[in-house]
Design a protein around this motif. Structure first.
Motif, PDB file in Angstrom:
ATOM      1  N   ALA A  47      74.032   5.723  76.847  1.00  0.00           N
ATOM      2  CA  ALA A  47      72.652   6.669  76.050  1.00  0.00           C
ATOM      3  C   ALA A  47      73.132   6.768  74.362  1.00  0.00           C
ATOM      4  CB  ALA A  47      73.526   8.380  76.513  1.00  0.00           C
ATOM      5  N   GLY A  48      72.456   7.278  73.685  1.00  0.00           N
ATOM      6  CA  GLY A  48      73.559   7.531  72.196  1.00  0.00           C
ATOM      7  C   GLY A  48      72.344   8.242  71.683  1.00  0.00           C
ATOM      8  N   ALA A  58      71.866  17.256  63.069  1.00  0.00           N
ATOM      9  CA  ALA A  58      70.184  19.042  62.563  1.00  0.00           C
ATOM     10  C   ALA A  58      68.868  18.608  63.711  1.00  0.00           C
ATOM     11  CB  ALA A  58      69.953  19.051  61.480  1.00  0.00           C
ATOM     12  N   VAL A  59      68.824  16.960  63.278  1.00  0.00           N
ATOM     13  CA  VAL A  59      67.887  16.378  63.950  1.00  0.00           C
ATOM     14  C   VAL A  59      68.333  16.554  66.067  1.00  0.00           C
ATOM     15  CG1 VAL A  59      66.769  14.724  64.279  1.00  0.00           C
ATOM     16  CG2 VAL A  59      67.108  15.285  62.281  1.00  0.00           C
ATOM     17  N   ARG A  60      68.034  17.340  66.446  1.00  0.00           N
ATOM     18  CA  ARG A  60      68.064  17.046  67.846  1.00  0.00           C
ATOM     19  C   ARG A  60      67.707  15.956  69.002  1.00  0.00           C
ATOM     20  NH1 ARG A  60      72.836  17.282  67.829  1.00  0.00           N
ATOM     21  NH2 ARG A  60      72.980  18.240  70.534  1.00  0.00           N
ATOM     22  N   LEU A  61      67.698  14.580  69.266  1.00  0.00           N
ATOM     23  CA  LEU A  61      66.873  13.392  69.182  1.00  0.00           C
ATOM     24  C   LEU A  61      68.280  12.961  70.103  1.00  0.00           C
ATOM     25  CD1 LEU A  61      63.663  13.214  67.172  1.00  0.00           C
ATOM     26  CD2 LEU A  61      63.708  14.101  69.084  1.00  0.00           C
ATOM     27  N   MET A 117      68.295   7.886  76.873  1.00  0.00           N
ATOM     28  CA  MET A 117      69.096   7.445  78.207  1.00  0.00           C
ATOM     29  C   MET A 117      68.434   6.309  78.950  1.00  0.00           C
ATOM     30  SD  MET A 117      70.204  10.493  80.284  1.00  0.00           S
ATOM     31  CE  MET A 117      69.075  11.570  79.945  1.00  0.00           C
ATOM     32  N   VAL A 118      68.827   4.790  78.229  1.00  0.00           N
ATOM     33  CA  VAL A 118      68.523   4.450  78.710  1.00  0.00           C
ATOM     34  C   VAL A 118      69.270   3.830  80.310  1.00  0.00           C
ATOM     35  CG1 VAL A 118      68.162   1.444  78.282  1.00  0.00           C
ATOM     36  CG2 VAL A 118      68.383   3.227  76.406  1.00  0.00           C
ATOM     37  N   SER A 145      67.982  15.722  74.078  1.00  0.00           N
ATOM     38  CA  SER A 145      68.809  16.287  72.201  1.00  0.00           C
ATOM     39  C   SER A 145      69.768  15.635  72.436  1.00  0.00           C
ATOM     40  CB  SER A 145      68.297  17.611  72.894  1.00  0.00           C
ATOM     41  OG  SER A 145      69.795  17.994  73.894  1.00  0.00           O
ATOM     42  N   GLY A 146      70.707  15.306  72.553  1.00  0.00           N
ATOM     43  CA  GLY A 146      72.448  14.412  72.194  1.00  0.00           C
ATOM     44  C   GLY A 146      72.355  13.652  73.911  1.00  0.00           C
ATOM     45  N   PHE A 147      73.971  13.731  73.317  1.00  0.00           N
ATOM     46  CA  PHE A 147      74.742  13.254  74.182  1.00  0.00           C
ATOM     47  C   PHE A 147      74.622  13.961  75.460  1.00  0.00           C
ATOM     48  CE2 PHE A 147      78.814  11.426  76.646  1.00  0.00           C
ATOM     49  CZ  PHE A 147      78.290  10.576  77.441  1.00  0.00           C
TER      50      PHE A 147
END
Length: 472
Positions: free
Chosen positions: A310-311, A320-323, A326-327, A183-185
């Motif tokens: 990570a991005g 607000a877009v919780r996406l 991780m590579v 959902s994010g970093f």
């Protein structure tokens, strides 16, 4: 009798929880419950109640019991009953008293008029039409299993789209099998360190987001700051940290100071990771937004087994877009999935499908290009305003991202931040991002976010900023 939900087809309004517990006859209990519902605001003035026959059937009460309750509440003034209009909550029923708002001190300014905090993209530029169309197409095409328990690795549609996009736009070398959606970093850090996948101590840049440090602190990870200069983090210091096997960097656009990691230092940190058996955590913070030239590719492309990339879409689309994603090096994939659990608990599957479709359709690329032009224009306005009104103060770092750092004369940061507050500005001083254990000399500055103010207010925000700056 237990609490009951009233949901009559003839009632206008939402479901109402009617508490029929307590002492007294059923008639008395119903009267008390309806009176409480009106007093607490759950039955608003003018709301139409169900016919007494319907309510009696819903609650399992005798019709006469409900009719008598209605009649008494009408007599008391809580309800009104008119031919053809039914029984309604009386308009005179007193609403719930509003919360008391404390008075502002006449000596304290109101909240910020202009938000110049860093890290906030323009909320008015979210591609609503493209997102809605992508979501519609994605949901129509989605297989039935997309609406079951979510895969903790993320939907394959999104992982395929990300593998292609990151490869062509950021130089990331990966396959869908090595991508894990999050959902994010900050969520990635919690999974990696809170989940026991990685351990500290961890080297970090001397300036960075305090929120990320707090996530690491919560996982009992000791962080060791690296010096920063115009070429980015001084990664040669890693060789003098024998207990450190991991380093967290923002190499595309150091946050917040604004410089990219020098090519020689990129190669040097990979050599260190190989020799130490260590890992580089690459936070691709606003890496898409470079204005003076093409964005610098990811360090991950130099060695996918020694760099965890990570991005997220928090800067390119919206926080607000919780996406995010991780590579991962191959040997970490199973460990991260074990830490994440058997089911997806954070990233919405419909949102994953919509983002995948947005990328595949080309709308995501077009949106990023459009925002790149918009933010470059904003930065140019900031530079022009400073040149006209405060030529002794210039932004540092490269032309990139959603913020700029303005270096200030020594000893003026606190007073300038205070002056900005009095001018109605919300922004941060550079010291707010300094690692508490940093040994490099402190520098005074402002971190000015220029992306989020609306167009009609941006000129006024820049004028207020210039009024806040110390004189030459």
């Amino acid at each position: 009798m237990a609490d009951s939900w009233v949901n009559s087809a003839e009632r206008i309004g939402s479901d109402l929880l009617v508490d029929l517990t307590g002492p007294g006859s059923r008639r008395a209990v119903l009267i008390r419950a309806l009176r409480d519902a009106v007093r607490e605001g759950r039955l608003a003035p003018g709301t139409r109640l169900p016919p007494y026959r319907s309510l009696a059937a819903d609650l399992g009460l005798a019709r006469n019991t409900v009719a008598d309750a209605y009649a008494e509440l009408v007599a008391e003034g809580w309800l009104t009953a008119r031919q053809g209009s039914g029984t309604r909550v009386a308009r005179r029923a007193a609403p719930v008293a509003p919360a008391r708002v404390p008075r502002r001190s006449p000596h304290r300014p109101a909240g910020p008029v202009h938000d110049l905090h860093q890290g906030k993209p323009d909320p008015g530029s979210f591609p609503r039409t493209a997102w809605l169309a992508a979501a519609r197409r994605a949901l129509n095409a989605a297989p039935n299993d997309a609406f079951g328990p979510g895969d903790p690795q993320g939907r394959i549609e999104l992982r395929r789209a990300l593998a292609d996009y990151l490869g062509r736009s950021r130089g990331v070398r990966t396959t869908p099998e090595r991508i894990v959606v999050c959902s994010g970093f900050a969520h990635a850090l919690r999974l990696l360190f809170g989940g026991g996948v990685l351990r500290g101590p961890l080297a970090v840049e001397s300036y960075g987001l305090g929120f990320h440090r707090s996530v690491l602190d919560a996982a009992s990870v000791r962080t060791v700051p690296l010096t920063l200069d115009e070429d980015g983090a001084c990664v040669d210091e890693l060789t003098g940290l024998p207990g450190v096997r991991g380093v967290l960097l923002t190499p595309a656009h150091q946050f917040p100071t604004g410089g990219p990691l020098h090519p020689q230092r990129r190669s040097a940190v990979i050599d260190w990771a190989r020799g130490r058996g260590g890992l580089v955590l690459e936070d691709d913070y606003d890496g898409e937004f470079r204005y003076d030239r093409e964005p610098v590719g990811a360090v991950q492309g130099l060695d996918p087994e020694r760099v965890l990339y990570a991005g997220s879409v928090s800067k390119s689309l919206s926080p607000a877009v919780r996406l995010g994603w991780m590579v991962l090096p191959d040997h970490l994939v199973d460990r991260v999935l074990a830490a994440k659990g058997e089911r997806e608990a954070w990233a919405s599957v419909p949102d994953q499908l919509a983002l995948a479709e947005l990328i595949e359709s080309g709308h995501y690329d077009r949106h990023v290009r459009r925002m790149r032009q918009r933010y470059r224009g904003r930065r140019d306005q900031l530079v022009a305003a400073l040149g006209a009104h405060a030529p002794h103060i210039t932004p540092t770092g490269i032309a990139a991202g959603l913020h700029a750092v303005l270096r200030l004369p020594p000893g003026t940061e606190q007073s300038t931040v205070k002056a900005a507050v009095w001018q109605g500005l919300g922004l941060d001083g550079l010291d707010a991002f300094r690692h508490p254990a940093a040994t490099m000399p402190a520098a005074d500055g402002l971190v000015v976010g220029y992306a989020s103010p609306p167009d009609h207010a941006f000129t006024a925000a820049l004028e207020a900023l210039c009024r806040s700056l110390p004189p030459a």
